[in-house]
Design a protein around this motif. Sequence first.
Motif, PDB file in Angstrom:
ATOM      1  N   ASN A  11       0.797  -1.177   0.079  1.00  0.00           N
ATOM      2  CA  ASN A  11       0.031  -0.062   0.055  1.00  0.00           C
ATOM      3  C   ASN A  11       0.918   1.007   0.195  1.00  0.00           C
ATOM      4  OD1 ASN A  11      -2.410  -1.585   0.307  1.00  0.00           O
ATOM      5  ND2 ASN A  11      -2.052  -1.858   2.482  1.00  0.00           N
ATOM      6  N   LYS A  12       1.141   2.009  -1.263  1.00  0.00           N
ATOM      7  CA  LYS A  12       1.826   3.123  -1.291  1.00  0.00           C
ATOM      8  C   LYS A  12       0.818   4.216  -1.415  1.00  0.00           C
ATOM      9  CE  LYS A  12       5.382   0.235  -3.563  1.00  0.00           C
ATOM     10  NZ  LYS A  12       4.593  -0.969  -4.205  1.00  0.00           N
ATOM     11  N   GLU A  13       0.707   4.845  -0.543  1.00  0.00           N
ATOM     12  CA  GLU A  13      -0.289   6.207  -0.524  1.00  0.00           C
ATOM     13  C   GLU A  13       0.477   7.544  -0.471  1.00  0.00           C
ATOM     14  OE1 GLU A  13      -3.474   8.654   2.449  1.00  0.00           O
ATOM     15  OE2 GLU A  13      -2.823   6.765   3.126  1.00  0.00           O
ATOM     16  N   ARG A  14       0.835   8.126  -1.468  1.00  0.00           N
ATOM     17  CA  ARG A  14       1.670   9.325  -1.742  1.00  0.00           C
ATOM     18  C   ARG A  14       0.937  10.434  -1.035  1.00  0.00           C
ATOM     19  NH1 ARG A  14       2.950  10.673  -7.830  1.00  0.00           N
ATOM     20  NH2 ARG A  14       0.954  11.541  -7.502  1.00  0.00           N
ATOM     21  N   ASN A  15       1.657  11.163  -0.180  1.00  0.00           N
ATOM     22  CA  ASN A  15       1.075  12.067   0.650  1.00  0.00           C
ATOM     23  C   ASN A  15       2.034  13.419   0.216  1.00  0.00           C
ATOM     24  OD1 ASN A  15      -0.249  13.847   2.179  1.00  0.00           O
ATOM     25  ND2 ASN A  15       0.773  13.365   4.094  1.00  0.00           N
ATOM     26  N   ILE A  16       1.946  13.988  -1.071  1.00  0.00           N
ATOM     27  CA  ILE A  16       2.907  15.103  -1.287  1.00  0.00           C
ATOM     28  C   ILE A  16       2.099  16.357  -1.328  1.00  0.00           C
ATOM     29  CG2 ILE A  16       4.375  15.991  -2.882  1.00  0.00           C
ATOM     30  CD1 ILE A  16       5.662  13.438  -3.653  1.00  0.00           C
ATOM     31  N   CYS A  17       2.630  17.538  -0.700  1.00  0.00           N
ATOM     32  CA  CYS A  17       1.786  18.669  -0.566  1.00  0.00           C
ATOM     33  C   CYS A  17       1.644  19.125  -2.041  1.00  0.00           C
ATOM     34  CB  CYS A  17       2.529  19.722   0.030  1.00  0.00           C
ATOM     35  SG  CYS A  17       1.604  21.216   0.222  1.00  0.00           S
ATOM     36  N   VAL A  18       0.643  19.466  -2.463  1.00  0.00           N
ATOM     37  CA  VAL A  18       0.192  19.701  -3.990  1.00  0.00           C
ATOM     38  C   VAL A  18       1.161  21.152  -4.364  1.00  0.00           C
ATOM     39  CG1 VAL A  18      -1.598  20.495  -5.631  1.00  0.00           C
ATOM     40  CG2 VAL A  18      -2.221  18.834  -3.817  1.00  0.00           C
ATOM     41  N   GLU A  19       1.003  22.182  -3.653  1.00  0.00           N
ATOM     42  CA  GLU A  19       1.658  23.339  -4.219  1.00  0.00           C
ATOM     43  C   GLU A  19       2.910  23.189  -4.514  1.00  0.00           C
ATOM     44  OE1 GLU A  19       0.896  27.225  -5.241  1.00  0.00           O
ATOM     45  OE2 GLU A  19      -0.466  25.861  -4.648  1.00  0.00           O
ATOM     46  N   PRO A  20       3.739  22.690  -3.513  1.00  0.00           N
ATOM     47  CA  PRO A  20       5.245  22.606  -4.086  1.00  0.00           C
ATOM     48  C   PRO A  20       5.413  21.587  -5.230  1.00  0.00           C
ATOM     49  CG  PRO A  20       4.987  22.169  -1.716  1.00  0.00           C
ATOM     50  CD  PRO A  20       3.622  22.232  -2.035  1.00  0.00           C
ATOM     51  N   ALA A  21       4.761  20.583  -5.437  1.00  0.00           N
ATOM     52  CA  ALA A  21       4.949  19.422  -6.470  1.00  0.00           C
ATOM     53  C   ALA A  21       4.383  20.602  -7.585  1.00  0.00           C
ATOM     54  CB  ALA A  21       4.107  18.487  -5.943  1.00  0.00           C
ATOM     55  N   LYS A  22       3.402  20.960  -7.633  1.00  0.00           N
ATOM     56  CA  LYS A  22       3.143  21.867  -9.061  1.00  0.00           C
ATOM     57  C   LYS A  22       4.251  22.758  -9.266  1.00  0.00           C
ATOM     58  CE  LYS A  22      -0.519  25.034 -10.404  1.00  0.00           C
ATOM     59  NZ  LYS A  22      -1.821  25.815 -10.085  1.00  0.00           N
ATOM     60  N   ARG A  23       4.772  23.176  -8.342  1.00  0.00           N
ATOM     61  CA  ARG A  23       5.732  24.530  -8.643  1.00  0.00           C
ATOM     62  C   ARG A  23       7.121  23.794  -9.347  1.00  0.00           C
ATOM     63  NH1 ARG A  23       5.504  29.471  -4.652  1.00  0.00           N
ATOM     64  NH2 ARG A  23       3.210  29.218  -4.163  1.00  0.00           N
ATOM     65  N   TYR A  24       7.433  22.424  -8.807  1.00  0.00           N
ATOM     66  CA  TYR A  24       8.573  21.774  -9.226  1.00  0.00           C
ATOM     67  C   TYR A  24       8.249  21.354 -10.618  1.00  0.00           C
ATOM     68  CZ  TYR A  24       9.193  20.850  -4.216  1.00  0.00           C
ATOM     69  OH  TYR A  24       9.512  20.962  -2.986  1.00  0.00           O
ATOM     70  N   GLU A  25       7.209  20.866 -11.063  1.00  0.00           N
ATOM     71  CA  GLU A  25       7.018  20.514 -12.267  1.00  0.00           C
ATOM     72  C   GLU A  25       6.635  21.751 -13.217  1.00  0.00           C
ATOM     73  OE1 GLU A  25       6.547  17.282 -13.450  1.00  0.00           O
ATOM     74  OE2 GLU A  25       7.217  16.866 -11.492  1.00  0.00           O
ATOM     75  N   ILE A  26       6.072  22.923 -12.884  1.00  0.00           N
ATOM     76  CA  ILE A  26       6.124  24.007 -13.786  1.00  0.00           C
ATOM     77  C   ILE A  26       7.458  24.677 -13.856  1.00  0.00           C
ATOM     78  CG2 ILE A  26       5.531  26.478 -13.675  1.00  0.00           C
ATOM     79  CD1 ILE A  26       2.595  25.663 -12.325  1.00  0.00           C
ATOM     80  N   PHE A  27       8.414  24.561 -13.106  1.00  0.00           N
ATOM     81  CA  PHE A  27       9.729  25.155 -12.925  1.00  0.00           C
ATOM     82  C   PHE A  27      10.421  24.324 -14.090  1.00  0.00           C
ATOM     83  CE2 PHE A  27      14.102  26.320 -10.890  1.00  0.00           C
ATOM     84  CZ  PHE A  27      14.074  27.380 -11.482  1.00  0.00           C
TER      85      PHE A  27
END
Length: 285
Positions: free
Chosen positions: A187-203
């Motif tokens: 059971n791999k429940e990813r719990n990553i804060c949406v906002e930083p993750a979004k900025r990483y991808e956009i950058f």
Amino acid sequence: MKVKLLEPYGYCFGVKNGLSQLYRIKRDYHNYKIHILGPFVHNNFTNTSLLKDGFIIFESTEKCDQLEYINKLDNDKDIIIFGLHGYYKQVLDLLIERKFIYFDICCKFVRHNLDIVKNKNNTNYFIIGNENHMEIKYLLSFLDNNYLVNNYEKLDKNKNYVLLNQTTMSIDTYDSCLDKLNNFIKNKERNICVEPAKRYEIFKEHLLNNTYDYVFLVGDKTSANTNNLLEIYYKTTKNNNISIVTTLNEVKKINFNNVGKVLVLSGTSSDDNVVLSIYNYLKTK
């Protein structure tokens, strides 16, 4: 000089919500001294602003220091607030024992991990993250010896593990860790804060399609998500034309000779107004 401001910028929802709660508590309990345990966020400018507004910040994130500090306070005069990264179990127990008024305003993603370890007994945990980061230190205080942190060599195939992760890590880093865990964790429940993750991808995507003479990353060197953005820059561009800056005064000290194209972006604990002041200043150069 052409200047691009990468959106979104400034505080994330979690920081904005936390600040809103802080000032509401200050209004409602104006006769009390209000103490924040540990830095509210990893941003010196923001923490300094809170100090100017009358909050008391106890900087140490060490458990023994926080316990000692609370024991010197008066539950009739002092209120305790947990910052965005969580809290120690032993500190919470002490506050309850001494009948303090306290408030938990931590990020909802951080609270999700805390709720998991509070409600699952006799469970083995594998945790991905920086063991010295406040979030992970607080999380581990709720566990006994039933956890591993980044220690893939000690995984036991005869045990079932619950996977937890530091909430500000990038999705790429998380996914790379999963390759080592497939045989141990179902059971791999990813719990990553949406906002930083979004900025990483956009950058990352922006850097792959654009080139800049210089990049200003508005944030603090103690911030995990700011350092993740810095790492993305180095991995994507192989350049070194980037500075982490906290205030406009730091930008004003930089020489802009032979700089034609500039990018401005920010970590999630950076004040929106500071980001805009830097952007507007650079547009005048």
